[in-house]
Design a protein around this motif. Structure first.
Motif, PDB file in Angstrom:
ATOM      1  N   LYS A  41      -5.122   2.059  -5.036  1.00 53.60           N
ATOM      2  CA  LYS A  41      -4.581   0.716  -5.140  1.00 53.60           C
ATOM      3  C   LYS A  41      -4.056   0.271  -3.854  1.00 53.60           C
ATOM      4  CE  LYS A  41      -1.785  -0.818  -8.474  1.00 53.60           C
ATOM      5  NZ  LYS A  41      -2.185  -1.571  -9.418  1.00 53.60           N
ATOM      6  N   PHE A  42      -5.462  -0.447  -3.024  1.00 50.97           N
ATOM      7  CA  PHE A  42      -4.979  -1.188  -1.479  1.00 50.97           C
ATOM      8  C   PHE A  42      -6.016  -1.884  -1.773  1.00 50.97           C
ATOM      9  CE2 PHE A  42      -9.371   0.578  -2.356  1.00 50.97           C
ATOM     10  CZ  PHE A  42     -10.437   0.139  -1.586  1.00 50.97           C
ATOM     11  N   GLU A  43      -6.532  -2.941  -2.943  1.00 57.29           N
ATOM     12  CA  GLU A  43      -7.145  -4.315  -2.621  1.00 57.29           C
ATOM     13  C   GLU A  43      -6.320  -5.261  -3.116  1.00 57.29           C
ATOM     14  OE1 GLU A  43     -10.211  -4.675  -1.635  1.00 57.29           O
ATOM     15  OE2 GLU A  43     -11.586  -3.622  -2.161  1.00 57.29           O
ATOM     16  N   MET A  44      -5.793  -6.004  -1.637  1.00 57.63           N
ATOM     17  CA  MET A  44      -5.292  -7.225  -1.865  1.00 57.63           C
ATOM     18  C   MET A  44      -5.522  -8.472  -1.768  1.00 57.63           C
ATOM     19  SD  MET A  44      -2.509  -5.729  -0.787  1.00 57.63           S
ATOM     20  CE  MET A  44      -2.430  -4.102   0.842  1.00 57.63           C
ATOM     21  N   ILE A  45      -6.220  -9.453  -3.216  1.00 55.63           N
ATOM     22  CA  ILE A  45      -5.909 -10.666  -3.254  1.00 55.63           C
ATOM     23  C   ILE A  45      -5.189 -11.245  -2.958  1.00 55.63           C
ATOM     24  CG2 ILE A  45      -7.098 -11.539  -5.389  1.00 55.63           C
ATOM     25  CD1 ILE A  45      -7.556  -9.827  -6.792  1.00 55.63           C
ATOM     26  N   ALA A  46      -5.967 -12.566  -2.565  1.00 50.14           N
ATOM     27  CA  ALA A  46      -5.576 -13.644  -1.836  1.00 50.14           C
ATOM     28  C   ALA A  46      -6.117 -15.496  -2.188  1.00 50.14           C
ATOM     29  CB  ALA A  46      -5.203 -14.334  -1.102  1.00 50.14           C
ATOM     30  N   ARG A  47      -6.504 -16.785  -2.154  1.00 53.86           N
ATOM     31  CA  ARG A  47      -6.283 -17.398  -2.801  1.00 53.86           C
ATOM     32  C   ARG A  47      -7.393 -18.083  -1.721  1.00 53.86           C
ATOM     33  NH1 ARG A  47      -2.325 -20.639  -5.897  1.00 53.86           N
ATOM     34  NH2 ARG A  47      -0.654 -20.746  -3.749  1.00 53.86           N
TER      35      ARG A  47
ATOM     36  N   ARG B 115       0.876  -1.261  -0.027  1.00 56.44           N
ATOM     37  CA  ARG B 115       0.035   0.005  -0.337  1.00 56.44           C
ATOM     38  C   ARG B 115       0.652   1.298   0.281  1.00 56.44           C
ATOM     39  NH1 ARG B 115      -3.487   3.192  -1.778  1.00 56.44           N
ATOM     40  NH2 ARG B 115      -4.538   4.200  -0.396  1.00 56.44           N
ATOM     41  N   GLN B 116       2.092   1.451   1.099  1.00 46.43           N
ATOM     42  CA  GLN B 116       2.311   2.411   0.891  1.00 46.43           C
ATOM     43  C   GLN B 116       3.212   2.625  -0.084  1.00 46.43           C
ATOM     44  OE1 GLN B 116       5.507   2.922   4.683  1.00 46.43           O
ATOM     45  NE2 GLN B 116       6.339   4.427   3.715  1.00 46.43           N
ATOM     46  N   TYR B 117       3.783   1.810  -0.753  1.00 47.69           N
ATOM     47  CA  TYR B 117       4.942   2.325  -1.957  1.00 47.69           C
ATOM     48  C   TYR B 117       3.764   2.712  -3.482  1.00 47.69           C
ATOM     49  CZ  TYR B 117       6.132   0.521  -6.876  1.00 47.69           C
ATOM     50  OH  TYR B 117       6.863   0.200  -8.624  1.00 47.69           O
ATOM     51  N   PHE B 118       2.115   2.505  -3.720  1.00 49.17           N
ATOM     52  CA  PHE B 118       1.890   2.593  -4.404  1.00 49.17           C
ATOM     53  C   PHE B 118       1.226   4.319  -4.291  1.00 49.17           C
ATOM     54  CE2 PHE B 118       0.687  -1.231  -5.775  1.00 49.17           C
ATOM     55  CZ  PHE B 118       1.361  -1.986  -7.189  1.00 49.17           C
ATOM     56  N   VAL B 119       0.996   4.871  -2.671  1.00 51.71           N
ATOM     57  CA  VAL B 119       1.145   6.036  -2.073  1.00 51.71           C
ATOM     58  C   VAL B 119       2.142   6.969  -2.690  1.00 51.71           C
ATOM     59  CG1 VAL B 119       0.775   7.393  -0.281  1.00 51.71           C
ATOM     60  CG2 VAL B 119      -0.117   5.155  -0.690  1.00 51.71           C
ATOM     61  N   GLU B 120       3.422   6.200  -2.802  1.00 54.69           N
ATOM     62  CA  GLU B 120       4.369   7.462  -2.530  1.00 54.69           C
ATOM     63  C   GLU B 120       4.761   7.559  -4.009  1.00 54.69           C
ATOM     64  OE1 GLU B 120       7.638   7.710   0.260  1.00 54.69           O
ATOM     65  OE2 GLU B 120       6.542   6.550   1.666  1.00 54.69           O
TER      66      GLU B 120
ATOM     67  N   VAL C 281      -6.643  -2.543  -6.737  1.00 57.12           N
ATOM     68  CA  VAL C 281      -5.766  -4.237  -6.766  1.00 57.12           C
ATOM     69  C   VAL C 281      -3.864  -3.633  -6.737  1.00 57.12           C
ATOM     70  CG1 VAL C 281      -5.408  -6.147  -7.411  1.00 57.12           C
ATOM     71  CG2 VAL C 281      -7.278  -5.117  -7.985  1.00 57.12           C
ATOM     72  N   ALA C 282      -3.819  -4.158  -5.435  1.00 55.05           N
ATOM     73  CA  ALA C 282      -2.445  -3.215  -5.243  1.00 55.05           C
ATOM     74  C   ALA C 282      -1.576  -5.112  -4.704  1.00 55.05           C
ATOM     75  CB  ALA C 282      -2.325  -3.003  -4.302  1.00 55.05           C
ATOM     76  N   ALA C 283      -1.702  -5.839  -4.597  1.00 63.01           N
ATOM     77  CA  ALA C 283      -1.077  -7.069  -4.743  1.00 63.01           C
ATOM     78  C   ALA C 283      -1.870  -8.051  -4.812  1.00 63.01           C
ATOM     79  CB  ALA C 283      -0.515  -6.983  -3.471  1.00 63.01           C
ATOM     80  N   PHE C 284      -1.163  -9.350  -4.620  1.00 61.43           N
ATOM     81  CA  PHE C 284      -1.710 -10.622  -5.248  1.00 61.43           C
ATOM     82  C   PHE C 284      -0.417 -11.819  -4.627  1.00 61.43           C
ATOM     83  CE2 PHE C 284      -1.587 -15.097  -7.298  1.00 61.43           C
ATOM     84  CZ  PHE C 284      -3.357 -15.741  -7.504  1.00 61.43           C
ATOM     85  N   PHE C 285      -0.785 -12.398  -2.885  1.00 64.54           N
ATOM     86  CA  PHE C 285      -0.647 -13.023  -2.234  1.00 64.54           C
ATOM     87  C   PHE C 285      -0.824 -14.729  -2.936  1.00 64.54           C
ATOM     88  CE2 PHE C 285      -0.500  -8.880  -0.337  1.00 64.54           C
ATOM     89  CZ  PHE C 285       0.304  -8.598   0.727  1.00 64.54           C
TER      90      PHE C 285
END
Length: 448
Positions: free
Chosen positions: A126-132, A113-118, A203-207
């Protein structure tokens, strides 16, 4: 055993008492030796009682046991980070140390999250984190909302924010009712569908775990899976986060599992075997661009724990990695994995074994009541616990799990011996495992 004031994992458990460890063995209070066939929880990878690691920690304890990271740097942590970075894919050079896997995943959620804000400014959406589903990423409130391990989540569901999820690559019980390879690895491609549903701008990341651990029992993906998700994440400016807390540090025959598919994640989370089990540790390893964007922007990752970069833990990490390099532990893990492959046909002949899966020295066995229909045992039979006890009777420790079918049904276990195991030791362990499964098959079928 009288536990006195201690809160145990379970007040109803009737556990043996471990009193010491040596090599690939744990000993109980009666002096019986047990092969540590799951390295505790896949962390005691170099075995118990390695003097080199203990000596390194002892020296550091006498030199400087603690210096708060908000006010001091320490050379020991810098050295440990260098050792960790020496094992990763090119471009993953920055390491953040914490005290365990849950903290590593939380750190990854925050830095994404901080990376995209910076990078994009405070207005970044971009804040949503998708997983499984069928995943486990930790036991903190944040990581429970990310993960999809239902048994661990239900009681605490009111406390966390639910993250979006896609299905796991569970080919044995395909959630999409497809068959590999004709499916085109639809489970991986469903990530693109989910990103588009939410909106790539959010969407920020997929874990994901490269090989799913205790929730499904060493569930490994088709070889195309990780290259496909890497391509999708790159296409939509989504960070790919590999949860290598179980798979990392040689468990699958390479330092990190994603290296098997020549995939470079944006973030790797590691823990457990990072210190060989000798110290509580976790680490987040990030791509240079992420760390340098923060370095050149605000200048500080807005996160922290008291034991970030603890010098005693760092000494354990450095000593463990150097021990693994010096003793060719990664190469031995790969060789023992090939040795285990030869044992699979005999295990599959046992009536209650539905599938044997995994890679290297991280293997899972799914238990079924009927091999043809793949029907699971009734939960009341506690099949995984039954097999575990049969193994314990034979001096072998495994890691049981349940609930991989829809979050409510199914039994499986992990078999993950120390990476330093010899050919003879692995032969003995798999022999005991086969005996325990055969005895369990006879008993469970009569009960069923």
């Amino acid at each position: 055993m009288d536990l006195g004031h201690l809160i145990p994992r379970s007040f109803k458990g009737n556990l043996r008492t471990a009193v010491r460890g040596e090599g690939v063995f744990i000993y109980d209070e009666e002096g019986k030796a047990y092969y540590d066939g799951c390295c505790g929880a896949l962390l005691s990878s170099i075995g118990h009682g390695v003097k080199e690691i203990a000596d390194a920690m002892y020296r550091q304890l006498l030199t400087m046991e603690f210096a708060h990271p908000s006010r001091w740097n320490n050379k020991v942590s810098i050295e440990a980070a260098e050792e960790v970075a020496s094992l990763t894919q090119e471009g993953l050079d920055y390491v953040w140390f914490v005290s365990g896997g849950s903290e590593a995943i939380e750190s990854a959620m925050k830095i994404a999250r901080q990376y995209f804000v910076e990078r994009d400014g405070k207005g970044s959406g971009k804040f949503e984190m998708i997983a499984r589903w069928n995943s486990y990423h930790g036991s903190t409130v944040g990581t429970m909302g990310l993960a999809g391990s239902m048994g661990r989540r239900r009681v605490f569901a009111p406390l966390f924010r639910e993250n979006p999820k896609i299905c796991a690559s569970y080919c044995y019980r395909c959630p999409l009712n497809l068959k590999y390879p004709d499916c085109g690895v639809a489970c991986a491609r469903s990530l693109e569908t989910e990103i588009l549903r939410i909106g790539p701008e959010s969407v920020a990341a997929f874990f994901a775990e490269p090989i799913v651990g205790s929730t499904v029992g060493a569930l490994h993906p088709p070889k195309e899976y990780w290259p496909i998700v890497r391509e999708i994440c790159s296409k939509y400016d989504v960070l790919l986060v590999a949860d290598e807390i179980m798979t990392g540090m040689g468990r699958t025959g390479k330092p990190f599992c994603t290296q098997h598919w020549d995939v470079t994640p944006d973030i790797i989370c590691s823990a457990k075997a990072l210190s060989g089990g000798y110290a509580a540790v976790g680490a987040m390893i990030v791509k240079n661009e992420i760390a340098e964007t923060i370095r050149d922007g605000s200048g500080a990752f807005q996160h922290g724990h008291t034991y970030n970069g603890n010098p005693v833990t760092a000494a354990a990490v450095t000593a463990t990695i150097r021990y693994m390099k010096k003793n060719n532990v990664f190469e031995n893990a790969a060789e023992r994995g090939r040795q285990f492959d030869e044992k699979i046909p005999a295990l599959l002949d046992i009536p209650i074994v539905g599938e044997v899966r995994g890679m290297g020295m991280m293997r899972g066995v799914e238990l079924v009541a009927d091999k043809n229909t793949k029907a699971p045992f009734p939960a009341s039979l506690k099949a995984a616990a039954f097999v575990t006890e049969e193994c314990m009777k034979r001096g072998l420790v495994i890691y049981p799990g349940t609930g991989q079918i829809g979050g409510v049904a199914g039994d499986q276990f992990l078999f993950a011996p120390p990476l330093v195991s010899t050919k003879e030791e692995l032969d003995e362990m798999t022999g005991r495992l086969e005996e325990a499964l055969k005895a369990s098959a006879e008993a469970l079928r009569s009960k069923g």
